[in-house]
Write a protein that holds these residues in place. Structure first.
Motif, PDB file in Angstrom:
ATOM      1  N   ILE A  15       0.835  -1.207   0.000  1.00 45.11           N
ATOM      2  CA  ILE A  15       0.000   0.000   0.000  1.00 45.11           C
ATOM      3  C   ILE A  15       0.865   1.251   0.000  1.00 45.11           C
ATOM      4  CG2 ILE A  15      -1.620   1.350   1.396  1.00 45.11           C
ATOM      5  CD1 ILE A  15      -2.831  -1.391   2.259  1.00 45.11           C
ATOM      6  N   THR A  16       1.877   1.282   0.840  1.00 48.83           N
ATOM      7  CA  THR A  16       2.744   2.459   0.951  1.00 48.83           C
ATOM      8  C   THR A  16       3.483   2.729  -0.345  1.00 48.83           C
ATOM      9  OG1 THR A  16       3.033   2.044   3.309  1.00 48.83           O
ATOM     10  CG2 THR A  16       4.644   3.481   2.265  1.00 48.83           C
ATOM     11  N   VAL A  17       4.037   1.678  -0.935  1.00 47.28           N
ATOM     12  CA  VAL A  17       4.836   1.854  -2.152  1.00 47.28           C
ATOM     13  C   VAL A  17       3.950   2.137  -3.359  1.00 47.28           C
ATOM     14  CG1 VAL A  17       6.461   0.686  -3.700  1.00 47.28           C
ATOM     15  CG2 VAL A  17       6.776   0.566  -1.231  1.00 47.28           C
ATOM     16  N   ALA A  18       2.677   1.854  -3.291  1.00 46.43           N
ATOM     17  CA  ALA A  18       1.755   2.248  -4.357  1.00 46.43           C
ATOM     18  C   ALA A  18       1.222   3.664  -4.117  1.00 46.43           C
ATOM     19  CB  ALA A  18       0.597   1.262  -4.458  1.00 46.43           C
ATOM     20  N   LEU A  19       0.936   4.000  -2.863  1.00 44.97           N
ATOM     21  CA  LEU A  19       0.322   5.288  -2.535  1.00 44.97           C
ATOM     22  C   LEU A  19       1.268   6.473  -2.706  1.00 44.97           C
ATOM     23  CD1 LEU A  19      -2.085   6.900  -1.436  1.00 44.97           C
ATOM     24  CD2 LEU A  19      -1.208   6.441   0.867  1.00 44.97           C
ATOM     25  N   LEU A  20       2.447   6.406  -2.132  1.00 43.24           N
ATOM     26  CA  LEU A  20       3.349   7.565  -2.149  1.00 43.24           C
ATOM     27  C   LEU A  20       3.772   7.972  -3.559  1.00 43.24           C
ATOM     28  CD1 LEU A  20       5.447   6.909   1.074  1.00 43.24           C
ATOM     29  CD2 LEU A  20       3.449   8.395   0.769  1.00 43.24           C
ATOM     30  N   PRO A  21       4.218   7.056  -4.405  1.00 43.02           N
ATOM     31  CA  PRO A  21       4.545   7.473  -5.772  1.00 43.02           C
ATOM     32  C   PRO A  21       3.326   7.942  -6.569  1.00 43.02           C
ATOM     33  CG  PRO A  21       5.628   5.402  -5.266  1.00 43.02           C
ATOM     34  CD  PRO A  21       4.659   5.684  -4.150  1.00 43.02           C
ATOM     35  N   SER A  22       2.156   7.381  -6.289  1.00 48.43           N
ATOM     36  CA  SER A  22       0.941   7.826  -6.980  1.00 48.43           C
ATOM     37  C   SER A  22       0.608   9.267  -6.620  1.00 48.43           C
ATOM     38  CB  SER A  22      -0.238   6.911  -6.642  1.00 48.43           C
ATOM     39  OG  SER A  22      -0.009   5.609  -7.115  1.00 48.43           O
ATOM     40  N   LEU A  23       0.717   9.605  -5.340  1.00 50.29           N
ATOM     41  CA  LEU A  23       0.495  10.988  -4.917  1.00 50.29           C
ATOM     42  C   LEU A  23       1.556  11.921  -5.488  1.00 50.29           C
ATOM     43  CD1 LEU A  23      -0.562  10.436  -1.197  1.00 50.29           C
ATOM     44  CD2 LEU A  23      -2.035  11.090  -3.115  1.00 50.29           C
ATOM     45  N   ALA A  24       2.790  11.453  -5.539  1.00 53.16           N
ATOM     46  CA  ALA A  24       3.868  12.260  -6.136  1.00 53.16           C
ATOM     47  C   ALA A  24       3.605  12.495  -7.620  1.00 53.16           C
ATOM     48  CB  ALA A  24       5.216  11.574  -5.930  1.00 53.16           C
ATOM     49  N   ALA A  25       3.090  11.499  -8.305  1.00 51.06           N
ATOM     50  CA  ALA A  25       2.766  11.645  -9.729  1.00 51.06           C
ATOM     51  C   ALA A  25       1.665  12.677  -9.926  1.00 51.06           C
ATOM     52  CB  ALA A  25       2.342  10.293 -10.303  1.00 51.06           C
ATOM     53  N   TRP A  26       0.654  12.637  -9.095  1.00 53.81           N
ATOM     54  CA  TRP A  26      -0.430  13.615  -9.155  1.00 53.81           C
ATOM     55  C   TRP A  26       0.130  15.022  -8.923  1.00 53.81           C
ATOM     56  CZ3 TRP A  26      -5.271  13.192  -5.476  1.00 53.81           C
ATOM     57  CH2 TRP A  26      -6.161  14.211  -5.742  1.00 53.81           C
ATOM     58  N   GLY A  27       1.005  15.157  -7.934  1.00 53.43           N
ATOM     59  CA  GLY A  27       1.624  16.459  -7.654  1.00 53.43           C
ATOM     60  C   GLY A  27       2.462  16.958  -8.813  1.00 53.43           C
ATOM     61  N   LEU A  28       3.242  16.077  -9.407  1.00 51.23           N
ATOM     62  CA  LEU A  28       4.062  16.467 -10.560  1.00 51.23           C
ATOM     63  C   LEU A  28       3.183  16.929 -11.708  1.00 51.23           C
ATOM     64  CD1 LEU A  28       6.711  16.721 -12.126  1.00 51.23           C
ATOM     65  CD2 LEU A  28       6.494  14.286 -12.695  1.00 51.23           C
ATOM     66  N   LEU A  29       2.110  16.211 -11.977  1.00 55.86           N
ATOM     67  CA  LEU A  29       1.205  16.609 -13.050  1.00 55.86           C
ATOM     68  C   LEU A  29       0.599  17.980 -12.759  1.00 55.86           C
ATOM     69  CD1 LEU A  29      -0.217  16.025 -15.698  1.00 55.86           C
ATOM     70  CD2 LEU A  29      -1.959  14.778 -14.392  1.00 55.86           C
ATOM     71  N   ALA A  30       0.212  18.241 -11.519  1.00 62.20           N
ATOM     72  CA  ALA A  30      -0.367  19.538 -11.157  1.00 62.20           C
ATOM     73  C   ALA A  30       0.639  20.668 -11.375  1.00 62.20           C
ATOM     74  CB  ALA A  30      -0.840  19.518  -9.710  1.00 62.20           C
ATOM     75  N   VAL A  31       1.891  20.429 -11.021  1.00 64.44           N
ATOM     76  CA  VAL A  31       2.933  21.444 -11.235  1.00 64.44           C
ATOM     77  C   VAL A  31       3.137  21.682 -12.725  1.00 64.44           C
ATOM     78  CG1 VAL A  31       5.420  21.888 -10.993  1.00 64.44           C
ATOM     79  CG2 VAL A  31       4.100  21.070  -9.036  1.00 64.44           C
TER      80      VAL A  31
END
Length: 149
Positions: free
Chosen positions: A65-81
């Motif tokens: 769960i952790t290794v799926a969640l953290l990079p997924s949130l980081a990807a969302w953040g990168l896309l927003a930037v």
């Protein structure tokens, strides 16, 4: 100025954060379901590869769960930037970056306990990417007004 801080919306005015949150949740869920299929159902005890002199580490549900969640949130953040600073090219840049990162994080090296561990980790990576990349890319394309590239 207040519109600069407004949440991302599609060209039709629909808020995109629920779609993106569902994409992140879907990526985590599919990773967990893949782990459940590998460990409890098939009965294969999944371990991360040993790098250097380290021992292989057991991969449990929490780690999955952790290794799926953290990079997924980081990807969302990168896309927003990217949407903020290069809106016309955000989808293309993010999709290429996501695919490169997917390839870079695939378990190419390390000492695996078995070929099953190697295959299982590849499946986990691909499962997360198969959900997250299309959802975020689609939501980014929906954000642009029609007729822009």
């Amino acid at each position: 100025m207040a519109t600069d801080l407004a949440p991302a919306q599609s060209a039709s005015g629909t808020r995109l954060w629920p779609i993106r949150l569902a994409g992140v949740a879907g990526a985590v869920l599919v990773a967990l379901l893949t782990w459940v299929l590998i460990e409890p159902v098939i009965g294969h005890d999944l371990y991360a590869p040993a790098l250097g002199s380290d021992e292989p580490q057991d991969i449990g549900a929490v780690e999955t769960i952790t290794v799926a969640l953290l990079p997924s949130l980081a990807a969302w953040g990168l896309l927003a930037v990217l949407e903020r600073f290069v809106p016309r090219r955000a989808t293309l840049i993010w999709t290429v970056a996501a695919l490169v990162l997917l390839l870079a994080t695939m378990p190419w090296s390390g000492t695996f306990r078995s070929d099953g561990d190697h295959l299982s980790l590849v499946l986990l990576h691909l499962a997360v990417a198969a959900v997250l990349i299309p959802v975020l890319a689609w939501s980014s394309a929906r954000r642009r007004p029609a007729g822009t590239s």
